[in-house]
Design a protein around this motif. Structure first.
Motif, short mmCIF file in Angstrom:
data_model
loop_
_atom_site.label_atom_id
_atom_site.label_comp_id
_atom_site.label_asym_id
_atom_site.label_seq_id
_atom_site.Cartn_x
_atom_site.Cartn_y
_atom_site.Cartn_z
N ASN A 159 0.84 -1.21 0.00
CA ASN A 159 0.00 0.00 0.00
C ASN A 159 0.86 1.25 0.00
O ASN A 159 0.62 2.18 -0.77
N ALA A 160 1.88 1.27 0.87
CA ALA A 160 2.77 2.44 0.95
C ALA A 160 3.38 2.72 -0.42
O ALA A 160 3.46 3.87 -0.85
N LYS A 162 2.08 1.69 -3.39
CA LYS A 162 1.05 2.02 -4.39
C LYS A 162 0.60 3.47 -4.29
O LYS A 162 0.27 4.09 -5.29
N TYR A 163 0.54 3.99 -3.07
CA TYR A 163 -0.04 5.31 -2.88
C TYR A 163 1.00 6.39 -2.60
O TYR A 163 0.69 7.41 -1.99
N ASP A 184 4.86 6.43 4.70
CA ASP A 184 5.07 6.89 3.33
C ASP A 184 4.75 8.38 3.23
O ASP A 184 4.11 8.96 4.12
N GLY A 188 -1.78 10.20 0.93
CA GLY A 188 -2.51 10.28 2.19
C GLY A 188 -3.97 9.89 2.05
O GLY A 188 -4.44 9.56 0.96
N ILE A 189 -4.67 9.93 3.17
CA ILE A 189 -6.08 9.52 3.19
C ILE A 189 -6.90 10.65 3.80
O ILE A 189 -6.55 11.16 4.88
N VAL A 197 -11.16 2.59 6.12
CA VAL A 197 -10.15 1.92 5.29
C VAL A 197 -9.95 0.44 5.63
O VAL A 197 -9.47 -0.32 4.80
N ARG A 203 -12.55 1.55 -0.82
CA ARG A 203 -11.46 2.25 -1.49
C ARG A 203 -11.76 3.73 -1.47
O ARG A 203 -12.89 4.13 -1.73
N VAL A 204 -10.75 4.54 -1.18
CA VAL A 204 -10.98 5.98 -1.14
C VAL A 204 -11.33 6.46 -2.54
O VAL A 204 -12.27 7.21 -2.74
N ASP A 205 -10.55 6.00 -3.51
CA ASP A 205 -10.75 6.44 -4.89
C ASP A 205 -10.78 5.20 -5.77
O ASP A 205 -9.74 4.63 -6.09
N SER A 209 -7.57 3.30 -7.38
CA SER A 209 -7.21 2.04 -6.73
C SER A 209 -7.27 0.89 -7.72
O SER A 209 -6.45 -0.02 -7.69
N LEU A 217 -9.44 -4.84 -0.40
CA LEU A 217 -9.45 -5.96 0.55
C LEU A 217 -8.17 -6.03 1.38
O LEU A 217 -8.13 -6.69 2.41
N LEU A 219 -6.37 -4.00 3.40
CA LEU A 219 -6.34 -3.62 4.81
C LEU A 219 -7.28 -4.45 5.68
O LEU A 219 -7.01 -4.68 6.85
N THR A 243 1.09 8.73 4.95
CA THR A 243 0.38 7.81 5.83
C THR A 243 1.39 7.03 6.67
O THR A 243 2.45 6.66 6.18
#
Ligand code: ADP
Length: 265
Positions: A159-160, A162-163, A184, A188-189, A197, A203-205, A209, A217, A219, A243
């Motif tokens: 995740n770190a 990817k985002y 990271d 951010g979120i 989350v 998913r935030v976006d 995503s 899935l 987290l 994050t």
């Protein structure tokens, strides 16, 4: 006499009332669980249907024009491959979720710094990104399920990656209890999204995503793994800044047979 009899009835009535309330609470819980299951199945089906639709339409295109046009054939085949990869990943995650409490813990003593060093190396070479380990605890040893802990770490590190696009820091510290932090400096979120989350399929976006291959899935799986090995997950994030996810081990010897100790002490 009279007084005692009344009071017995009162007690009985109260017990029946209490049972009724307990029953209602149980039914509400069952219904809530059932609703969640239904929602889960519906989400999973929807997520599986999307790649299937894409595969289906590319297969049709290949049937019609794939034989004559090599460019279309290439495009169609790689799209089908990408979508099957996505489906595979989703099914793998669904199986993990379904298997949850089946697998037994395999406990061993793990030197956290050494384990993190290895994990960071794997991530560095796999993704050609700058993962750095910052440890103040070379001798810290915990008793845990190594495979599950690594699986948990890989989800968080992924995740770190990817985002964010900058370096990713993995920190090992004693903060009352052994703590691993993954920090990271990415997108951010948003504050209002933070409580959700860890929910399945959240998913935030969605568009963004999906591009990075996520189903929302990761987290929820991480949370499930954390619960099973008795560590606590925390998340802090500032939109546009980055994050930090923390894994805190138990400092209590007796909790679920898990323990930590410092080498030499
Ligand atoms: P996904 O597979 O979509 O990444 P996750 O369950 O792992 O799903 O995460 C849920 C959502 O939380 C992600 O879609 C993303 O929007 C957000 N998220 C998770 N980790 C980070 C992070 N390190 N930085 C920014 N956003 C994140």
């Amino acid at each position: 006499g009279q007084y005692e009899k009344l009071s017995m009835e009162d007690v009985a009535n109260d017990e029946i009332g209490q049972m009724g309330r307990t029953f209602n609470e149980m039914m509400a819980l069952l219904e809530e669980n059932y609703r969640k299951q239904e929602e889960f199945v519906s989400n999973a089906s929807h997520e599986l249907k999307t790649p299937l639709t894409v595969i289906g339409s590319y297969a049709k295109l290949l049937e019609r024009r794939g034989m004559q046009d090599e460019k279309i054939a290439q495009e169609g085949l790689s799209a089908i491959r990408a979508e099957t990869d996505r489906m595979n990943k989703l099914i793998e995650q669904l199986l993990h979720i379904a298997r949850r409490s089946e697998t037994q813990l395999e406990l061993s003593e793990v030197n956290l710094e050494q384990m993190l060093q290895g994990t960071v190396e794997v991530m560095k070479t796999s993704f050609n990104r700058n993962f750095v380990l910052i440890s103040q605890e070379p001798g810290l040893v915990v008793t845990t399920d190594l495979a599950k802990l690594k699986q948990l770490l890989y989800i968080l590190l992924d995740n770190a990656r990817k985002y964010s696009s900058d370096r990713i820091e993995v920190k090992l510290k004693m903060e009352g209890a052994p703590t691993i932090k993954i920090q990271d400096y990415g997108i951010g979120i948003p504050k209002e999204a933070l409580p959700y989350v860890f929910d399945r399929f959240y998913r935030v976006d969605k568009a963004r995503s999906r591009e990075s291959g996520g189903f929302g899935l990761g987290l929820s799986l991480a949370k499930q793994l954390a619960d099973s090995i008795g560590v606590v997950l925390g998340i802090e994030s500032i939109e546009g800044m980055g994050t930090t996810v923390s894994i805190t081990f138990s400092s209590d010897f007796n909790v679920r047979d898990l323990q930590w100790n410092q080498e030499g002490s």
